[in-house]
Design a protein around this motif. Structure first.
Motif, short mmCIF file in Angstrom:
data_model
loop_
_atom_site.label_atom_id
_atom_site.label_comp_id
_atom_site.label_asym_id
_atom_site.label_seq_id
_atom_site.Cartn_x
_atom_site.Cartn_y
_atom_site.Cartn_z
N PRO A 1 0.82 -1.23 0.00
CA PRO A 1 0.00 0.00 0.00
C PRO A 1 0.84 1.27 0.00
O PRO A 1 0.48 2.26 -0.64
CB PRO A 1 -0.83 -0.13 1.29
N LEU A 2 1.98 1.25 0.69
CA LEU A 2 2.83 2.44 0.76
C LEU A 2 3.49 2.71 -0.60
O LEU A 2 3.57 3.87 -1.03
CB LEU A 2 3.90 2.24 1.84
N ALA A 3 3.96 1.65 -1.26
CA ALA A 3 4.56 1.84 -2.58
C ALA A 3 3.53 2.30 -3.60
O ALA A 3 3.81 3.18 -4.43
CB ALA A 3 5.22 0.53 -3.04
N ALA A 4 2.33 1.73 -3.53
CA ALA A 4 1.27 2.14 -4.46
C ALA A 4 0.88 3.60 -4.26
O ALA A 4 0.66 4.34 -5.22
CB ALA A 4 0.05 1.24 -4.29
N GLU A 5 0.81 4.04 -3.01
CA GLU A 5 0.46 5.43 -2.72
C GLU A 5 1.58 6.36 -3.22
O GLU A 5 1.29 7.44 -3.74
CB GLU A 5 0.25 5.62 -1.23
N ALA A 6 2.84 5.94 -3.07
CA ALA A 6 3.95 6.75 -3.57
C ALA A 6 3.85 6.90 -5.09
O ALA A 6 4.06 8.01 -5.63
CB ALA A 6 5.27 6.11 -3.19
N VAL A 7 3.52 5.84 -5.80
CA VAL A 7 3.38 5.92 -7.25
C VAL A 7 2.23 6.86 -7.62
O VAL A 7 2.36 7.69 -8.53
CB VAL A 7 3.16 4.52 -7.85
N ARG A 8 1.11 6.77 -6.91
CA ARG A 8 -0.01 7.67 -7.20
C ARG A 8 0.40 9.13 -7.01
O ARG A 8 0.03 10.01 -7.80
CB ARG A 8 -1.20 7.34 -6.32
N SER A 9 1.19 9.39 -5.99
CA SER A 9 1.65 10.75 -5.74
C SER A 9 2.57 11.24 -6.84
O SER A 9 2.52 12.39 -7.26
CB SER A 9 2.35 10.83 -4.38
N ILE A 10 3.44 10.35 -7.31
CA ILE A 10 4.37 10.72 -8.40
C ILE A 10 3.59 11.00 -9.68
O ILE A 10 3.84 12.00 -10.36
CB ILE A 10 5.40 9.61 -8.61
N VAL A 11 2.64 10.14 -10.01
CA VAL A 11 1.89 10.29 -11.26
C VAL A 11 1.03 11.54 -11.24
O VAL A 11 0.90 12.23 -12.26
CB VAL A 11 1.04 9.03 -11.50
N SER A 12 0.47 11.85 -10.09
CA SER A 12 -0.43 13.02 -10.00
C SER A 12 0.30 14.31 -9.72
O SER A 12 -0.29 15.39 -9.77
CB SER A 12 -1.48 12.78 -8.92
N GLY A 13 1.60 14.23 -9.43
CA GLY A 13 2.36 15.41 -9.04
C GLY A 13 2.68 16.34 -10.19
O GLY A 13 2.50 16.05 -11.34
#
Length: 257
Positions: free
Chosen positions: A245-257
């Motif tokens: 879950p932590l890695a997936a949330e990090a990816v979402r943050s990168i993609v939406s940033g």
């Protein structure tokens, strides 16, 4: 070295390509290289290699080894590496998110860039267990046997996966490295189903790694986040539940940033 110039390409500068081939000759070298070794690795005559090495010495990119036997790359190469990382929009966007992820997981966190047959590390936030070479930016691992590679391939069309596997050097890096294409496809299918991959002792014995792919704006995978730890400290399913879950949330943050 085969001629990389397309036929009738009037803009291609062959002399520049030869100079780059001298720099590329140092890839995966075990130490300083002699002129003869540079010529052989670059596919050049000794006299051509001598002229190109002399030019690169004058420009600061190559320097004699400390013992005077051969040559090695010099500091301006790091200047170019710094500029690549500084100007890469994905690396810039991901860096603060990776730092926060490293604080949360307290294990090694890496960002690797997809380059066909290999995943190239562009950011490495190591734990206390890592060896010297495992911490270096620019180190690469085969796409076919790393958690990030499996996660990336899970987002590719099947014909592209087939092409990667057909061209791959499937020699094992550890006794547990998967070398059977169908076994690798099974891991890719699991990554597609779960949204992440989990690799056990594929690159290093005793290591567990979880990977999540990072897509670009068109949905094509261009990179991956890896979280790696020791199997002596983590049960695989506990590691998956904690890190995914932590890695997936990090990816979402990168993609939406």
């Amino acid at each position: 070295m085969p001629d990389p110039a397309p036929p009738n390409d009037a803009l291609f500068v062959q002399s520049l390509a030869r100079g780059i081939s001298v720099l590329e000759a140092f890839r995966e070298a075990e130490g300083a290289l002699s002129l003869a070794q540079i010529a052989a690795r670059a596919g050049l005559t000794r006299s051509a290699a001598q002229r190109l090495v002399h030019t690169l010495r004058k420009l600061g990119y190559v320097t004699p080894a400390e013992d005077g036997r051969g040559f090695r790359l010099d500091l301006p190469i790091l200047d170019l590496t710094h500029d690549y990382l500084r100007l890469n929009p994905l690396v810039r966007r991901a860096s603060p998110i990776l730092l926060e992820l490293r604080r949360n997981v307290r294990e090694r966190v890496d960002l690797s860039l997809f380059d066909g047959q290999r995943m190239v590390y562009a950011a490495r936030m190591q734990s206390k267990r890592e060896t010297f070479f495992a911490t270096l930016v620019g180190n690469s691992v085969p796409t076919t046997c790393t958690s990030g590679g499996w996660a990336v391939m899970a987002m590719l069309p099947p014909p592209e996966v087939d092409a990667i596997l057909a061209a791959a050097d499937l020699r094992p890096l550890t006794p547990r490295t998967l070398t059977d294409p169908q076994a690798i496809r099974d891991q890719i299918a699991l990554a597609r189903q779960n949204g992440h991959s989990l690799a056990l002792e594929q690159i290093l014995m005793g290591e567990i790694a979880l990977g999540v792919a990072i897509p670009d704006s068109a949905g094509r995978p261009v990179a991956a986040i890896h979280i790696a730890a020791s199997l002596s400290e983590w049960n695989p399913e506990d590691f998956r539940r904690r890190m995914a879950p932590l890695a997936a949330e990090a990816v979402r943050s990168i993609v939406s940033g």
